[in-house]
Design a protein around this motif. Structure first.
Motif, PDB file in Angstrom:
ATOM      1  N   SER A   3      34.982  59.693  18.068  1.00 35.95           N
ATOM      2  CA  SER A   3      35.192  59.864  16.638  1.00 35.95           C
ATOM      3  C   SER A   3      34.250  58.960  15.838  1.00 35.95           C
ATOM      4  CB  SER A   3      36.633  59.532  16.264  1.00 35.95           C
ATOM      5  OG  SER A   3      36.792  59.515  14.859  1.00 35.95           O
ATOM      6  N   PRO A   4      33.696  59.456  14.720  1.00 34.19           N
ATOM      7  CA  PRO A   4      32.893  58.597  13.855  1.00 34.19           C
ATOM      8  C   PRO A   4      33.722  57.509  13.192  1.00 34.19           C
ATOM      9  CG  PRO A   4      33.264  60.731  12.811  1.00 34.19           C
ATOM     10  CD  PRO A   4      33.749  60.847  14.224  1.00 34.19           C
ATOM     11  N   LEU A   5      35.043  57.657  13.179  1.00 33.04           N
ATOM     12  CA  LEU A   5      35.893  56.661  12.532  1.00 33.04           C
ATOM     13  C   LEU A   5      36.044  55.402  13.378  1.00 33.04           C
ATOM     14  CD1 LEU A   5      38.669  58.836  10.852  1.00 33.04           C
ATOM     15  CD2 LEU A   5      36.330  58.328  10.129  1.00 33.04           C
ATOM     16  N   LEU A   6      35.499  55.405  14.591  1.00 36.78           N
ATOM     17  CA  LEU A   6      35.453  54.164  15.377  1.00 36.78           C
ATOM     18  C   LEU A   6      34.514  53.140  14.754  1.00 36.78           C
ATOM     19  CD1 LEU A   6      35.505  55.560  19.022  1.00 36.78           C
ATOM     20  CD2 LEU A   6      37.240  54.117  17.942  1.00 36.78           C
ATOM     21  N   VAL A  12      39.404  49.272  17.232  1.00 35.75           N
ATOM     22  CA  VAL A  12      39.385  48.953  18.665  1.00 35.75           C
ATOM     23  C   VAL A  12      39.606  50.260  19.412  1.00 35.75           C
ATOM     24  CG1 VAL A  12      40.545  47.729  20.536  1.00 35.75           C
ATOM     25  CG2 VAL A  12      40.252  46.632  18.296  1.00 35.75           C
ATOM     26  N   PRO A  13      38.674  50.675  20.270  1.00 39.72           N
ATOM     27  CA  PRO A  13      38.789  51.983  20.920  1.00 39.72           C
ATOM     28  C   PRO A  13      40.011  52.086  21.822  1.00 39.72           C
ATOM     29  CG  PRO A  13      36.556  51.107  21.114  1.00 39.72           C
ATOM     30  CD  PRO A  13      37.413  49.993  20.596  1.00 39.72           C
ATOM     31  N   GLY A  26      43.172  46.574  13.975  1.00 39.55           N
ATOM     32  CA  GLY A  26      43.308  45.138  13.830  1.00 39.55           C
ATOM     33  C   GLY A  26      44.707  44.621  13.585  1.00 39.55           C
ATOM     34  N   ASP A  27      45.648  45.499  13.202  1.00 35.56           N
ATOM     35  CA  ASP A  27      47.005  45.030  12.908  1.00 35.56           C
ATOM     36  C   ASP A  27      47.995  46.145  13.243  1.00 35.56           C
ATOM     37  OD1 ASP A  27      49.386  44.034  11.901  1.00 35.56           O
ATOM     38  OD2 ASP A  27      48.441  43.118  10.154  1.00 35.56           O
ATOM     39  N   LEU A  28      48.444  46.176  14.479  1.00 34.29           N
ATOM     40  CA  LEU A  28      49.292  47.259  14.976  1.00 34.29           C
ATOM     41  C   LEU A  28      50.565  47.428  14.153  1.00 34.29           C
ATOM     42  CD1 LEU A  28      50.205  49.372  17.065  1.00 34.29           C
ATOM     43  CD2 LEU A  28      51.013  47.468  18.492  1.00 34.29           C
ATOM     44  N   PHE A  29      51.274  46.340  13.874  1.00 35.21           N
ATOM     45  CA  PHE A  29      52.552  46.460  13.178  1.00 35.21           C
ATOM     46  C   PHE A  29      52.362  46.859  11.714  1.00 35.21           C
ATOM     47  CE2 PHE A  29      54.485  43.316  16.412  1.00 35.21           C
ATOM     48  CZ  PHE A  29      54.756  44.356  17.282  1.00 35.21           C
ATOM     49  N   ARG A  30      51.324  46.346  11.073  1.00 35.28           N
ATOM     50  CA  ARG A  30      51.053  46.769   9.703  1.00 35.28           C
ATOM     51  C   ARG A  30      50.768  48.264   9.663  1.00 35.28           C
ATOM     52  NH1 ARG A  30      46.793  48.226   7.239  1.00 35.28           N
ATOM     53  NH2 ARG A  30      45.404  47.449   8.876  1.00 35.28           N
ATOM     54  N   GLU A  31      50.026  48.753  10.639  1.00 37.23           N
ATOM     55  CA  GLU A  31      49.701  50.173  10.693  1.00 37.23           C
ATOM     56  C   GLU A  31      50.958  51.017  10.909  1.00 37.23           C
ATOM     57  OE1 GLU A  31      46.452  50.620  13.527  1.00 37.23           O
ATOM     58  OE2 GLU A  31      45.550  48.797  12.705  1.00 37.23           O
ATOM     59  N   GLY A 183      45.914  53.481  13.873  1.00 38.62           N
ATOM     60  CA  GLY A 183      45.476  53.887  15.202  1.00 38.62           C
ATOM     61  C   GLY A 183      46.537  54.648  15.963  1.00 38.62           C
ATOM     62  N   VAL A 184      46.142  55.168  17.129  1.00 42.29           N
ATOM     63  CA  VAL A 184      47.072  55.972  17.919  1.00 42.29           C
ATOM     64  C   VAL A 184      48.207  55.140  18.517  1.00 42.29           C
ATOM     65  CG1 VAL A 184      45.490  57.848  18.479  1.00 42.29           C
ATOM     66  CG2 VAL A 184      45.539  55.819  19.931  1.00 42.29           C
ATOM     67  N   LEU A 185      48.036  53.812  18.649  1.00 42.47           N
ATOM     68  CA  LEU A 185      49.152  53.000  19.144  1.00 42.47           C
ATOM     69  C   LEU A 185      50.308  52.999  18.150  1.00 42.47           C
ATOM     70  CD1 LEU A 185      47.488  49.885  20.831  1.00 42.47           C
ATOM     71  CD2 LEU A 185      48.454  51.915  21.921  1.00 42.47           C
ATOM     72  N   ALA A 186      49.998  52.969  16.856  1.00 42.65           N
ATOM     73  CA  ALA A 186      51.041  53.045  15.834  1.00 42.65           C
ATOM     74  C   ALA A 186      51.708  54.412  15.861  1.00 42.65           C
ATOM     75  CB  ALA A 186      50.446  52.757  14.459  1.00 42.65           C
ATOM     76  N   TYR A 187      50.891  55.455  15.958  1.00 45.33           N
ATOM     77  CA  TYR A 187      51.411  56.825  16.033  1.00 45.33           C
ATOM     78  C   TYR A 187      52.305  56.992  17.255  1.00 45.33           C
ATOM     79  CZ  TYR A 187      51.185  61.963  16.382  1.00 45.33           C
ATOM     80  OH  TYR A 187      51.489  63.301  16.472  1.00 45.33           O
ATOM     81  N   GLU A 188      51.886  56.444  18.393  1.00 47.56           N
ATOM     82  CA  GLU A 188      52.659  56.556  19.629  1.00 47.56           C
ATOM     83  C   GLU A 188      53.980  55.791  19.545  1.00 47.56           C
ATOM     84  OE1 GLU A 188      51.860  58.121  23.113  1.00 47.56           O
ATOM     85  OE2 GLU A 188      51.495  59.315  21.321  1.00 47.56           O
TER      86      GLU A 188
END
Length: 321
Positions: A3-6, A12-13, A26-31, A183-188
């Motif tokens: 993705s160009p958004l990287l 972080v990929p 950069g901030d999983l919980f904020r996301e 990021g996808v970690l927040a989505y997951e």
């Protein structure tokens, strides 16, 4: 497909199945909190995109899918599966019809195999099937988002948000006007919290739909024949699935999350006890702490304390035993 958004600040990929997009910025919980509040977006442009056109597209798909789609109204989102002859889950499709085309997004890397199967089943039907992954990207807007959707973009609206089928060339301009990105970690983490199963995580080569709680949402019990229907009907009417999906609250004092495939056992038996299942997905949630989904044997007591690897886990019922 990268993705160009990287290139966005802090990106972080992601690794593994979600390679190609950002794990976080950069901030999983904020996301996570941003998504839970109905703002921001998630780049899911690594997912496969399949388009089906032609006058027979809905009646033809109706014969192949577990979902009733022959009369699917334009703009209504639905989920569907393709099963093996024995009723095991092979593909999961998240689709919407725009009045001319059925658009479906699927797990990254599964579109080629799905396309080959669909092509083999065309026969005399007036349909055309195409892999549109290279020119169409999936972007997710969370539930409650009031973000404006660009004109002409197909939208798949569900209870947990809107999936946009966006021209891939417009990804960067979309990000600049619809941020912040999550990021996808927040989505997951929000997916795991909502008990929503994912192909290849909550499923393996022998998973049947009843085990992961998608009867009704992705499997219609009153529609006509499709491959694997006999197993679906037999288990629904005469029996119980051998396994069931559970939600786990994990011990928050542990540093590492138990990964996919980590054995689940009775806490009373310890790490050397008989394996009763395995972790399918795990995440760190901004409110609940470490959480997971797991597939366990149907006869595991619903009040039993479990361990995932060496991590203590309290279960909540997702699929009734």
């Amino acid at each position: 497909m990268k993705s160009p958004l990287l290139s966005l600040p802090g990106a972080v990929p992601a690794e593994g199945r979600d390679e190609g997009v950002a794990a976080h910025y950069g901030d999983l919980f904020r996301e996570q909190r941003t998504l839970a509040d109905g703002t921001g977006f998630v780049d899911l442009s690594h997912r496969g995109v399949i388009a089906v056109t032609g006058d027979d597209r809905l009646s033809w798909l109706h014969l192949l899918l577990t979902q009733h789609v022959s009369e699917l109204p334009a703009g209504r989102a639905t989920d569907a599966l393709i099963l093996s002859a024995n009723g095991h889950i092979e593909h999961a499709l998240y689709l919407v019809d725009d009045g001319e085309t059925v658009w479906a997004h699927v797990e990254p890397g599964t579109q080629a195999e799905l396309l080959a199967y669909l092509e083999s089943m065309k026969f005399f039907y007036r349909v055309e099937v195409a892999d549109r992954t290279e020119d169409v990207a999936v972007v997710h807007l969370p539930a409650g988002s009031i973000a404006e959707v660009p004109e002409g973009v197909v939208v798949r609206e569900t209870s947990h948000g809107r999936d946009l089928f966006l021209p891939r060339a417009d990804l960067e301009s979309f990000a600049s006007s619809h941020g912040p990105a999550a990021g996808v970690l927040a989505y997951e983490a929000l997916r795991v919290e909502a008990h929503r199963p994912r192909l290849g995580f909550e499923t393996d080569h022998r998973t049947i739909p009843h085990e992961i709680g998608v009867i009704g949402s992705a499997v219609h019990l009153q529609k006509g024949c499709y491959r694997g229907q006999e197993t679906v009907a037999r288990v629904h009417n005469l029996g119980k699935p051998p396994r069931r999906l559970v939600f786990l609250h994990l011990d928050g004092s542990e540093v590492h999350l138990p990964g996919h495939g980590t054995p689940v056992r009775l806490a009373a038996d310890g790490a050397e006890g008989r394996q009763l299942g395995f972790v399918t997905s795990s995440a760190r949630h901004h409110e609940l702490g470490p959480i997971a989904l797991a597939l366990v044997k149907r006869n595991v007591p619903v009040d039993a304390d479990l361990v995932a690897g060496t991590t203590a886990a309290a279960q909540e019922v997702v699929v009734e035993p």
